[in-house]
Design a protein around this motif. Structure first.
Motif, PDB file in Angstrom:
ATOM      1  N   LYS A   1     125.250  65.779 -20.283  1.00  0.00           N
ATOM      2  CA  LYS A   1     126.692  65.766 -20.542  1.00  0.00           C
ATOM      3  C   LYS A   1     127.503  65.961 -19.262  1.00  0.00           C
ATOM      4  O   LYS A   1     128.569  65.390 -19.099  1.00  0.00           O
ATOM      5  CB  LYS A   1     127.055  66.869 -21.548  1.00  0.00           C
ATOM      6  N   ARG A   2     126.976  66.776 -18.340  1.00  0.00           N
ATOM      7  CA  ARG A   2     127.703  67.050 -17.103  1.00  0.00           C
ATOM      8  C   ARG A   2     127.846  65.812 -16.227  1.00  0.00           C
ATOM      9  O   ARG A   2     128.787  65.687 -15.437  1.00  0.00           O
ATOM     10  CB  ARG A   2     126.986  68.150 -16.308  1.00  0.00           C
ATOM     11  N   SER A   3     126.882  64.882 -16.342  1.00  0.00           N
ATOM     12  CA  SER A   3     126.922  63.680 -15.505  1.00  0.00           C
ATOM     13  C   SER A   3     127.869  62.615 -16.077  1.00  0.00           C
ATOM     14  O   SER A   3     128.183  61.647 -15.403  1.00  0.00           O
ATOM     15  CB  SER A   3     125.518  63.091 -15.371  1.00  0.00           C
ATOM     16  N   HIS A   4     128.301  62.814 -17.308  1.00  0.00           N
ATOM     17  CA  HIS A   4     129.175  61.813 -17.938  1.00  0.00           C
ATOM     18  C   HIS A   4     130.632  62.159 -17.648  1.00  0.00           C
ATOM     19  O   HIS A   4     131.374  62.608 -18.508  1.00  0.00           O
ATOM     20  CB  HIS A   4     128.894  61.775 -19.445  1.00  0.00           C
ATOM     21  N   LYS A   5     131.027  61.933 -16.376  1.00  0.00           N
ATOM     22  CA  LYS A   5     132.352  62.362 -15.908  1.00  0.00           C
ATOM     23  C   LYS A   5     133.478  61.479 -16.436  1.00  0.00           C
ATOM     24  O   LYS A   5     134.613  61.919 -16.563  1.00  0.00           O
ATOM     25  CB  LYS A   5     132.406  62.342 -14.379  1.00  0.00           C
ATOM     26  N   LYS A   6     133.130  60.221 -16.719  1.00  0.00           N
ATOM     27  CA  LYS A   6     134.139  59.230 -17.079  1.00  0.00           C
ATOM     28  C   LYS A   6     135.102  59.726 -18.171  1.00  0.00           C
ATOM     29  O   LYS A   6     136.302  59.546 -18.068  1.00  0.00           O
ATOM     30  CB  LYS A   6     133.427  57.958 -17.553  1.00  0.00           C
ATOM     31  N   CYS A   7     134.528  60.346 -19.202  1.00  0.00           N
ATOM     32  CA  CYS A   7     135.346  60.713 -20.359  1.00  0.00           C
ATOM     33  C   CYS A   7     135.742  62.190 -20.380  1.00  0.00           C
ATOM     34  O   CYS A   7     136.553  62.600 -21.206  1.00  0.00           O
ATOM     35  CB  CYS A   7     134.623  60.365 -21.646  1.00  0.00           C
ATOM     36  N   ILE A   8     135.176  63.000 -19.501  1.00  0.00           N
ATOM     37  CA  ILE A   8     135.511  64.435 -19.551  1.00  0.00           C
ATOM     38  C   ILE A   8     136.163  64.920 -18.261  1.00  0.00           C
ATOM     39  O   ILE A   8     136.365  66.103 -18.067  1.00  0.00           O
ATOM     40  CB  ILE A   8     134.278  65.322 -19.855  1.00  0.00           C
ATOM     41  N   LYS A   9     136.534  63.999 -17.379  1.00  0.00           N
ATOM     42  CA  LYS A   9     137.006  64.417 -16.055  1.00  0.00           C
ATOM     43  C   LYS A   9     138.260  65.300 -16.107  1.00  0.00           C
ATOM     44  O   LYS A   9     138.447  66.142 -15.263  1.00  0.00           O
ATOM     45  CB  LYS A   9     137.243  63.221 -15.145  1.00  0.00           C
ATOM     46  N   ASN A  10     139.096  65.105 -17.114  1.00  0.00           N
ATOM     47  CA  ASN A  10     140.323  65.897 -17.184  1.00  0.00           C
ATOM     48  C   ASN A  10     140.106  67.299 -17.748  1.00  0.00           C
ATOM     49  O   ASN A  10     140.943  68.152 -17.633  1.00  0.00           O
ATOM     50  CB  ASN A  10     141.382  65.171 -18.014  1.00  0.00           C
ATOM     51  N   ASN A  11     138.997  67.471 -18.392  1.00  0.00           N
ATOM     52  CA  ASN A  11     138.700  68.766 -18.994  1.00  0.00           C
ATOM     53  C   ASN A  11     137.196  69.008 -18.909  1.00  0.00           C
ATOM     54  O   ASN A  11     136.434  68.558 -19.750  1.00  0.00           O
ATOM     55  CB  ASN A  11     139.188  68.789 -20.448  1.00  0.00           C
ATOM     56  N   GLU A  12     136.784  69.698 -17.867  1.00  0.00           N
ATOM     57  CA  GLU A  12     135.363  69.861 -17.566  1.00  0.00           C
ATOM     58  C   GLU A  12     134.570  70.495 -18.703  1.00  0.00           C
ATOM     59  O   GLU A  12     133.373  70.352 -18.798  1.00  0.00           O
ATOM     60  CB  GLU A  12     135.198  70.705 -16.290  1.00  0.00           C
ATOM     61  N   ASN A  13     135.261  71.216 -19.563  1.00  0.00           N
ATOM     62  CA  ASN A  13     134.525  71.923 -20.605  1.00  0.00           C
ATOM     63  C   ASN A  13     134.622  71.263 -21.973  1.00  0.00           C
ATOM     64  O   ASN A  13     134.306  71.869 -22.977  1.00  0.00           O
ATOM     65  CB  ASN A  13     135.008  73.372 -20.710  1.00  0.00           C
TER      66      ASN A  13
END
Ligand SMILES: [Zn+2]
Length: 135
Positions: free
Chosen positions: A113-125
Protein backbone atom coordinates in the motif's frame (compact mmCIF):
# COMPACT_ATOMS: atom_id res chain seq x y z
CA UNK A 1 -21.21 -34.71 6.68
CA UNK A 2 -18.74 -33.55 4.06
CA UNK A 3 -15.14 -33.25 5.03
CA UNK A 4 -14.12 -29.60 5.39
CA UNK A 5 -12.09 -28.56 2.37
CA UNK A 6 -8.66 -27.15 2.97
CA UNK A 7 -7.72 -23.82 1.50
CA UNK A 8 -6.48 -23.95 -2.06
CA UNK A 9 -3.45 -21.77 -2.75
CA UNK A 10 -3.97 -18.94 -5.24
CA UNK A 11 -0.90 -16.93 -6.27
CA UNK A 12 -2.66 -13.60 -6.84
CA UNK A 13 -6.13 -12.21 -7.40
CA UNK A 14 -7.34 -11.57 -10.96
CA UNK A 15 -7.07 -7.99 -12.29
CA UNK A 16 -10.83 -7.74 -12.61
CA UNK A 17 -13.77 -8.74 -10.47
CA UNK A 18 -15.47 -10.46 -13.38
CA UNK A 19 -16.76 -10.14 -16.92
CA UNK A 20 -19.94 -8.99 -18.52
CA UNK A 21 -21.20 -9.61 -22.04
CA UNK A 22 -22.26 -6.70 -24.20
CA UNK A 23 -25.53 -6.61 -26.07
CA UNK A 24 -27.50 -7.79 -23.05
CA UNK A 25 -29.51 -5.19 -21.11
CA UNK A 26 -28.24 -4.85 -17.57
CA UNK A 27 -31.69 -5.58 -16.13
CA UNK A 28 -31.71 -8.94 -17.95
CA UNK A 29 -28.15 -9.84 -17.04
CA UNK A 30 -27.71 -13.00 -15.00
CA UNK A 31 -24.54 -13.91 -13.19
CA UNK A 32 -22.43 -17.06 -13.02
CA UNK A 33 -20.02 -17.32 -10.12
CA UNK A 34 -16.46 -18.45 -10.73
CA UNK A 35 -14.64 -19.20 -7.49
CA UNK A 36 -11.14 -17.89 -6.95
CA UNK A 37 -9.67 -21.40 -7.14
CA UNK A 38 -11.57 -22.08 -10.39
CA UNK A 39 -10.03 -18.92 -11.83
CA UNK A 40 -6.56 -20.03 -10.64
CA UNK A 41 -6.94 -23.49 -12.22
CA UNK A 42 -7.76 -21.93 -15.60
CA UNK A 43 -4.88 -19.48 -15.25
CA UNK A 44 -2.36 -22.20 -14.43
CA UNK A 45 -3.52 -24.81 -16.96
CA UNK A 46 -4.65 -22.70 -19.94
CA UNK A 47 -2.58 -19.52 -19.52
CA UNK A 48 0.65 -20.72 -17.88
CA UNK A 49 0.28 -23.99 -19.86
CA UNK A 50 1.14 -26.18 -16.88
CA UNK A 51 0.30 -29.87 -16.64
CA UNK A 52 -2.62 -30.49 -14.28
CA UNK A 53 -0.29 -32.30 -11.88
CA UNK A 54 2.01 -29.23 -11.77
CA UNK A 55 -0.94 -26.89 -11.21
CA UNK A 56 -2.13 -29.17 -8.41
CA UNK A 57 1.23 -28.87 -6.63
CA UNK A 58 1.14 -25.05 -6.87
CA UNK A 59 -2.39 -24.96 -5.48
CA UNK A 60 -1.50 -27.45 -2.74
CA UNK A 61 -4.20 -29.92 -3.76
CA UNK A 62 -4.33 -33.42 -5.25
CA UNK A 63 -4.40 -33.91 -9.01
CA UNK A 64 -7.98 -35.30 -8.96
CA UNK A 65 -9.14 -32.26 -6.96
CA UNK A 66 -7.43 -29.94 -9.46
CA UNK A 67 -9.20 -31.74 -12.31
CA UNK A 68 -12.56 -31.40 -10.57
CA UNK A 69 -12.04 -27.65 -9.96
CA UNK A 70 -10.75 -27.13 -13.51
CA UNK A 71 -13.72 -28.94 -15.08
CA UNK A 72 -16.13 -26.91 -12.95
CA UNK A 73 -14.37 -23.71 -14.06
CA UNK A 74 -14.69 -24.66 -17.74
CA UNK A 75 -18.34 -25.54 -17.22
CA UNK A 76 -19.07 -22.17 -15.55
CA UNK A 77 -17.18 -20.12 -18.14
CA UNK A 78 -18.85 -22.03 -20.99
CA UNK A 79 -22.29 -21.52 -19.44
CA UNK A 80 -21.68 -17.76 -19.16
CA UNK A 81 -20.26 -17.56 -22.69
CA UNK A 82 -23.03 -19.53 -24.39
CA UNK A 83 -25.94 -18.18 -22.35
CA UNK A 84 -24.72 -14.56 -22.34
CA UNK A 85 -24.30 -14.30 -18.59
CA UNK A 86 -21.89 -12.22 -16.56
CA UNK A 87 -19.09 -13.86 -14.56
CA UNK A 88 -18.29 -12.77 -11.04
CA UNK A 89 -14.98 -14.07 -9.70
CA UNK A 90 -15.50 -14.36 -6.00
CA UNK A 91 -15.65 -16.75 -3.10
CA UNK A 92 -14.43 -20.29 -2.84
CA UNK A 93 -12.03 -21.93 -0.48
CA UNK A 94 -8.66 -20.34 -1.04
CA UNK A 95 -5.83 -18.29 0.35
CA UNK A 96 -3.38 -15.98 -1.39
CA UNK A 97 0.34 -16.54 -0.93
CA UNK A 98 0.64 -12.99 0.42
CA UNK A 99 -1.49 -9.96 1.23
CA UNK A 100 -3.27 -8.27 -1.66
CA UNK A 101 -5.32 -5.10 -1.78
CA UNK A 102 -7.38 -3.32 -4.38
CA UNK A 103 -7.34 0.48 -4.59
CA UNK A 104 -10.88 1.83 -4.31
CA UNK A 105 -9.99 4.77 -6.56
CA UNK A 106 -8.26 3.16 -9.55
CA UNK A 107 -9.12 -0.54 -8.88
CA UNK A 108 -5.48 -1.50 -9.36
CA UNK A 109 -4.19 -4.56 -7.54
CA UNK A 110 -1.71 -3.42 -4.92
CA UNK A 111 0.82 -5.50 -3.02
CA UNK A 112 2.41 -2.78 -0.94
CA UNK A 113 0.00 0.00 0.00
CA UNK A 114 2.86 2.39 0.77
CA UNK A 115 4.21 2.07 -2.78
CA UNK A 116 0.87 3.02 -4.32
CA UNK A 117 1.49 6.78 -4.11
CA UNK A 118 -0.68 7.72 -7.08
CA UNK A 119 -3.96 7.62 -5.17
CA UNK A 120 -2.84 8.36 -1.60
CA UNK A 121 -0.28 11.12 -2.13
CA UNK A 122 -2.46 13.81 -0.56
CA UNK A 123 -3.09 11.81 2.56
CA UNK A 124 -0.31 9.41 3.49
CA UNK A 125 -2.48 7.58 5.98
CA UNK A 126 -5.52 7.01 3.83
CA UNK A 127 -5.14 3.24 3.80
CA UNK A 128 -8.90 2.92 4.09
CA UNK A 129 -8.75 3.59 0.34
CA UNK A 130 -7.86 -0.08 -0.08
CA UNK A 131 -9.98 -3.21 -0.08
CA UNK A 132 -8.32 -6.15 1.66
CA UNK A 133 -8.60 -9.08 -0.75
CA UNK A 134 -7.38 -11.87 1.50
CA UNK A 135 -10.14 -13.81 3.17
ZN1 LIG B 1 -5.15 3.71 -6.88
Amino acid sequence: MARPEKNRRVSKPPKMRGYKPFGIPKCKLEVVQLTMEEYESIRLVNYEMLQQKEAAVLMNISRPTLTRIYNKALKNITKAFVEGKAIVIDGGNYEFKKEWHRCKKCFKLVEDKRSHKKCIKNNENSFEEFIQLNN
